[in-house]
Design a protein around this motif. Sequence first.
Motif, PDB file in Angstrom:
ATOM      1  N   ASN A  70      44.422  55.235  38.112  1.00 16.92           N
ATOM      2  CA  ASN A  70      45.163  53.992  38.336  1.00 16.92           C
ATOM      3  C   ASN A  70      45.137  53.615  39.808  1.00 16.92           C
ATOM      4  N   ILE A  71      43.935  53.459  40.325  1.00 12.11           N
ATOM      5  CA  ILE A  71      43.737  53.075  41.722  1.00 12.11           C
ATOM      6  C   ILE A  71      42.873  51.815  41.749  1.00 12.11           C
ATOM      7  N   PRO A  72      43.278  50.757  42.456  1.00 13.80           N
ATOM      8  CA  PRO A  72      42.482  49.526  42.487  1.00 13.80           C
ATOM      9  C   PRO A  72      41.074  49.759  43.021  1.00 13.80           C
ATOM     10  N   HIS A  73      40.092  49.223  42.299  1.00 20.26           N
ATOM     11  CA  HIS A  73      38.691  49.295  42.716  1.00 20.26           C
ATOM     12  C   HIS A  73      38.087  47.904  42.925  1.00 20.26           C
ATOM     13  N   GLY A  74      38.814  46.868  42.483  1.00 26.93           N
ATOM     14  CA  GLY A  74      38.231  45.534  42.454  1.00 26.93           C
ATOM     15  C   GLY A  74      37.654  45.201  41.090  1.00 26.93           C
ATOM     16  N   PHE A  75      37.627  46.182  40.203  1.00 28.24           N
ATOM     17  CA  PHE A  75      37.177  46.003  38.828  1.00 28.24           C
ATOM     18  C   PHE A  75      37.816  47.100  37.986  1.00 28.24           C
ATOM     19  N   ASN A  76      37.712  46.961  36.678  1.00 29.86           N
ATOM     20  CA  ASN A  76      38.233  47.947  35.734  1.00 29.86           C
ATOM     21  C   ASN A  76      37.081  48.589  34.980  1.00 29.86           C
ATOM     22  N   ILE A  77      37.235  49.856  34.631  1.00 23.02           N
ATOM     23  CA  ILE A  77      36.276  50.546  33.775  1.00 23.02           C
ATOM     24  C   ILE A  77      36.998  51.005  32.515  1.00 23.02           C
TER      25      ILE A  77
ATOM     26  N   LEU B  41      35.252  45.337  33.611  1.00 21.12           N
ATOM     27  CA  LEU B  41      35.993  44.072  33.620  1.00 21.12           C
ATOM     28  C   LEU B  41      36.243  43.661  35.063  1.00 21.12           C
ATOM     29  N   GLY B  42      35.979  42.405  35.378  1.00 19.15           N
ATOM     30  CA  GLY B  42      36.133  41.934  36.738  1.00 19.15           C
ATOM     31  C   GLY B  42      37.581  41.807  37.171  1.00 19.15           C
ATOM     32  N   GLY B  43      37.861  42.153  38.419  1.00 19.70           N
ATOM     33  CA  GLY B  43      39.187  42.001  38.992  1.00 19.70           C
ATOM     34  C   GLY B  43      40.101  43.175  38.720  1.00 19.70           C
ATOM     35  N   ASP B  44      41.043  43.404  39.612  1.00 20.38           N
ATOM     36  CA  ASP B  44      41.983  44.508  39.400  1.00 20.38           C
ATOM     37  C   ASP B  44      42.913  44.252  38.228  1.00 20.38           C
TER      38      ASP B  44
ATOM     39  N   PRO C   9      30.264  38.552  40.031  1.00 20.52           N
ATOM     40  CA  PRO C   9      31.568  38.682  39.374  1.00 20.52           C
ATOM     41  C   PRO C   9      32.590  39.526  40.123  1.00 20.52           C
ATOM     42  N   GLY C  10      32.323  39.867  41.372  1.00 21.28           N
ATOM     43  CA  GLY C  10      33.224  40.743  42.117  1.00 21.28           C
ATOM     44  C   GLY C  10      32.754  42.177  42.152  1.00 21.28           C
ATOM     45  N   PHE C  11      31.595  42.425  41.565  1.00 24.55           N
ATOM     46  CA  PHE C  11      30.972  43.755  41.623  1.00 24.55           C
ATOM     47  C   PHE C  11      29.471  43.598  41.388  1.00 24.55           C
ATOM     48  N   GLU C  12      28.731  44.626  41.755  1.00 25.03           N
ATOM     49  CA  GLU C  12      27.304  44.698  41.458  1.00 25.03           C
ATOM     50  C   GLU C  12      27.042  45.931  40.610  1.00 25.03           C
ATOM     51  N   VAL C  13      26.013  45.858  39.795  1.00 23.11           N
ATOM     52  CA  VAL C  13      25.591  46.995  38.976  1.00 23.11           C
ATOM     53  C   VAL C  13      24.124  47.250  39.260  1.00 23.11           C
ATOM     54  N   ASP C  14      23.804  48.487  39.650  1.00 23.14           N
ATOM     55  CA  ASP C  14      22.395  48.848  39.738  1.00 23.14           C
ATOM     56  C   ASP C  14      22.109  50.048  38.852  1.00 23.14           C
ATOM     57  N   PHE C  15      20.824  50.360  38.695  1.00 23.60           N
ATOM     58  CA  PHE C  15      20.358  51.325  37.702  1.00 23.60           C
ATOM     59  C   PHE C  15      19.418  52.302  38.386  1.00 23.60           C
ATOM     60  N   LEU C  16      19.707  53.586  38.256  1.00 27.06           N
ATOM     61  CA  LEU C  16      18.925  54.631  38.908  1.00 27.06           C
ATOM     62  C   LEU C  16      18.236  55.500  37.864  1.00 27.06           C
TER      63      LEU C  16
ATOM     64  N   THR D 111      29.443  48.890  42.065  1.00 25.00           N
ATOM     65  CA  THR D 111      30.000  48.823  43.419  1.00 25.00           C
ATOM     66  C   THR D 111      30.759  47.517  43.583  1.00 25.00           C
ATOM     67  N   ALA D 112      31.982  47.596  44.071  1.00 27.77           N
ATOM     68  CA  ALA D 112      32.776  46.387  44.303  1.00 27.77           C
ATOM     69  C   ALA D 112      32.145  45.547  45.404  1.00 27.77           C
ATOM     70  N   THR D 113      32.338  44.237  45.327  1.00 25.85           N
ATOM     71  CA  THR D 113      31.903  43.321  46.374  1.00 25.85           C
ATOM     72  C   THR D 113      33.095  42.469  46.801  1.00 25.85           C
ATOM     73  N   THR D 114      32.889  41.651  47.805  1.00 25.52           N
ATOM     74  CA  THR D 114      33.958  40.783  48.285  1.00 25.52           C
ATOM     75  C   THR D 114      33.996  39.452  47.535  1.00 25.52           C
ATOM     76  N   ASP D 115      33.096  39.257  46.574  1.00 22.67           N
ATOM     77  CA  ASP D 115      33.106  38.028  45.779  1.00 22.67           C
ATOM     78  C   ASP D 115      34.349  37.990  44.897  1.00 22.67           C
ATOM     79  N   PRO D 116      34.937  36.827  44.694  1.00 21.98           N
ATOM     80  CA  PRO D 116      36.110  36.740  43.815  1.00 21.98           C
ATOM     81  C   PRO D 116      35.734  37.042  42.369  1.00 21.98           C
TER      82      PRO D 116
END
Length: 320
Positions: free
Chosen positions: A53-60, A134-137, A234-241, A307-312
């Motif tokens: 329960n710690i803000p990340h800028g998005f929810n998992i 999910l976008g946003g805290d 959307p307030g985060f980026e997703v990459d694939f490794l 990874t969170a971003t500064t985008d709303p």
Amino acid sequence: MTQGNIQIVRYGDLIPCKTAFIDAHTPGSNQKENFTIIGGGVSESPDQHVHINIPHGFNIGAAGQPPKCRNSLHSHRTAEVFFVLKGRWRFFWGRWGTAGEVVLEEGDIINIPTGIFRGFENIGTDYGMIMAILGGDDAGGGVIWAPQVIQDAADHGLILSEKGKLYDTKKGEKLPDGVAPMPVLTDQDLTTFPEPTSHDVVPNHVARYLNMVALADRNPALVIGEHGILKDKPGFEVDFLTRQSAQINPASAAMPTVLMPMRGHWHLTCGDLQKTLNPGDTASIHAETPYTIAPCMTGEASLYRITATTDPAGPTWKGK
């Protein structure tokens, strides 16, 4: 598991909630298990366990469902992204769920456009699991349900208050004095919800696992981002490794990062901390924390990184 700037939630330690949403009693949807891994999520039940329960800028979060079980039609004000961890899933959308659909296999990812009603069902032969971002805290303040979902729920004893809390009349619960039920969308309200076809949605909102494997043969493939395979902010980026694009040298991000293995076993190193991550595990890494992540066994290996971003965290952005 918490050590320093790393927090890990193991797949086997996930705590499900079977009363998370208004369709918990509705036949066809009453076998769902919902999981809130990072952030408060959008659960409507006080029974929902939150692992981190710690803000990340998005929810998992995650949804686990047996075959033929479905999630009812709803909408969100911020991004809703799923990748299939286990099973075969059909995603459908529109006022009645008939505007369009797509079938996703293990490893595939979908960034569902905001502002449309969407649902999903397990069409495989075994218990399936999809992982969600999910976008946003505050994930846009909750869920917007299609009118028939609220009506069906009431027929089976569940009432949602205007404040987004569930009351089970089968248990003798009722709305408190002065609290009204959640308003049902009017016909006029419903005109603001688009009805895109599969041809509108799939090319710009779905990425296939094998295509991402091919694109990540040397460097991580940006899946969701301004310049990603699925262009969005959307307030985060997703990459694939993959094994070929693993992060073998220490690096950090300015914002919180989450690692979610899809295939194989991954070795996470952060200073003196060394942990193995397996498919279904979720690792949260604090901002400005150097780490390495690489496969630790032979065979297929793939991992999603958020990874969170500064985008709303607003509606889906239409990239050019």
